[in-house]
Design a protein around this motif. Sequence first.
Motif, short mmCIF file in Angstrom:
data_model
loop_
_atom_site.label_atom_id
_atom_site.label_comp_id
_atom_site.label_asym_id
_atom_site.label_seq_id
_atom_site.Cartn_x
_atom_site.Cartn_y
_atom_site.Cartn_z
N ASN A 26 34.70 43.08 73.91
CA ASN A 26 35.80 43.61 74.31
C ASN A 26 37.08 42.81 74.53
OD1 ASN A 26 36.97 46.27 73.94
ND2 ASN A 26 36.09 47.07 76.24
N LYS A 27 36.59 41.80 75.68
CA LYS A 27 37.65 40.82 75.99
C LYS A 27 38.02 39.95 74.92
CE LYS A 27 36.04 40.62 81.05
NZ LYS A 27 35.63 39.71 82.12
N LEU A 28 37.25 39.62 73.91
CA LEU A 28 37.80 38.84 72.84
C LEU A 28 38.62 39.54 71.98
CD1 LEU A 28 34.17 36.90 72.30
CD2 LEU A 28 35.95 35.94 73.25
N LEU A 29 38.24 40.82 71.96
CA LEU A 29 39.17 41.45 70.94
C LEU A 29 40.54 41.50 71.64
CD1 LEU A 29 37.04 44.41 70.08
CD2 LEU A 29 38.14 42.80 68.31
N ALA A 30 40.64 41.55 73.07
CA ALA A 30 41.77 41.63 73.77
C ALA A 30 42.45 40.29 73.77
CB ALA A 30 41.64 42.30 75.15
N GLU A 31 41.91 39.29 73.28
CA GLU A 31 42.14 37.85 73.24
C GLU A 31 42.18 37.48 74.61
OE1 GLU A 31 42.61 36.07 70.47
OE2 GLU A 31 42.29 38.00 69.47
N ASP A 32 41.19 37.76 75.41
CA ASP A 32 41.17 36.96 76.91
C ASP A 32 41.02 35.44 76.88
OD1 ASP A 32 39.35 36.19 79.11
OD2 ASP A 32 40.35 38.10 79.72
N VAL A 33 41.87 34.98 77.30
CA VAL A 33 41.91 33.45 77.07
C VAL A 33 40.53 32.78 77.91
CG1 VAL A 33 43.00 31.20 77.86
CG2 VAL A 33 44.42 33.17 77.44
N ALA A 34 40.05 33.14 79.29
CA ALA A 34 38.97 32.64 79.80
C ALA A 34 37.76 32.91 78.85
CB ALA A 34 39.02 33.12 81.19
N GLU A 35 37.69 34.05 78.46
CA GLU A 35 36.42 34.46 77.46
C GLU A 35 36.50 33.70 76.21
OE1 GLU A 35 33.23 37.47 77.97
OE2 GLU A 35 34.78 36.46 79.28
N SER A 36 37.53 33.46 75.70
CA SER A 36 37.73 32.66 74.78
C SER A 36 37.25 31.32 74.76
CB SER A 36 39.17 32.79 73.93
OG SER A 36 39.10 32.01 72.61
N GLU A 37 37.66 30.63 75.97
CA GLU A 37 37.11 29.27 76.43
C GLU A 37 35.79 29.30 76.55
OE1 GLU A 37 37.45 25.44 76.93
OE2 GLU A 37 39.12 26.73 76.40
#
Length: 353
Positions: A26-37
Amino acid sequence: MGSNFNNVPPFPSDVPTIDLRCLSYNKLLAEDVAESEQLFKSCKENGFFLLNLQGSNEGDEMLELAKFAFQLSEDLSMKSDKEELEKYAWKPPGSIFGYKGLGKTKTEDGKPDNAEFYAMAQDDMIGNVAPSAHPPIIEQARPKIKEYCTRAHSILMHLMSHLDKHLGLEAGTLASLNPIDQPSGTSLRMLHAPPLPAGSAARGSVFGHTDFGSMTLLFNIVGGLQVLVPPDAEPIDANYRYVKPQPGCAIINLGDAMIPWSGGLLKSNMHRVVVPPGEQKTIDRYSLAYPMRPAANASMRRLAKVGANEGAETEMNGEKDICAKDWEKLRVARLVGGNLKRVAVMEVKEVEA
């Protein structure tokens, strides 16, 4: 799918486990920067992470499809005549699709494996090629299997989009190498390992290997999957750690194709399947693997400018332009010749079978 966890003995607390990051789709779909890192760190450190699919429409649909596929796998294993399944047997090296019965390959200690599987080519299931023959239970499930492949591919494509950013690649670069509408070796594998008879010697289900493809989406409920820690350790028992399955989560791991594309920055780690730990060893173990492979004509040339694998062979760091189909053949041949130690051991055994 979470309810299935309630029907198995608990995963024991006294076995060595690998501490994998659990990322939110869900966070990755929302382009969450910290989760992407955190995703990028996992891909650089050991090439494995958990992906929590709960809470998004796409993720929840994937979990429902996994629930269906687990039931399909159980029905195929328990209700099908084995002699009938052998009519659809895999025929390596020409084809790795179809039915593989128990004991058809060997584990590291030379013993017959304790796993059967049925593998369906994605090209077959979504219509890239003329359909192959399958048992009636698979033929009837074609629409659902197509939906499974389409949904799994979409999820992995989104993960790839995050890697594009971190590798400094143009948006859509990795997706263009893994299109769903072009021929590839991508498949859906339904695996089953029955419990061993009381008092029998332990036998693994899948021996130590890395995946040939780009990225794998895996579901299992019962333990048994082990990952090599650290990735460059000697592949001996002492260096393997169990992965503890988590409700609502898929296990994601990178395949060998990510090594040349990233210039060695990303990891494709060895893993294997052994007898489930604790009381879980007394029940049947099912798993669903979607190993996504590059398009057959995709270039394996290095993409990233930030790679770390300067001293590796040209086929490993991607400086030599070669298509994915030929790259896979080359790596199998080198493994047979003993020149590469830890890439896709399963494929070598298929060739030797």
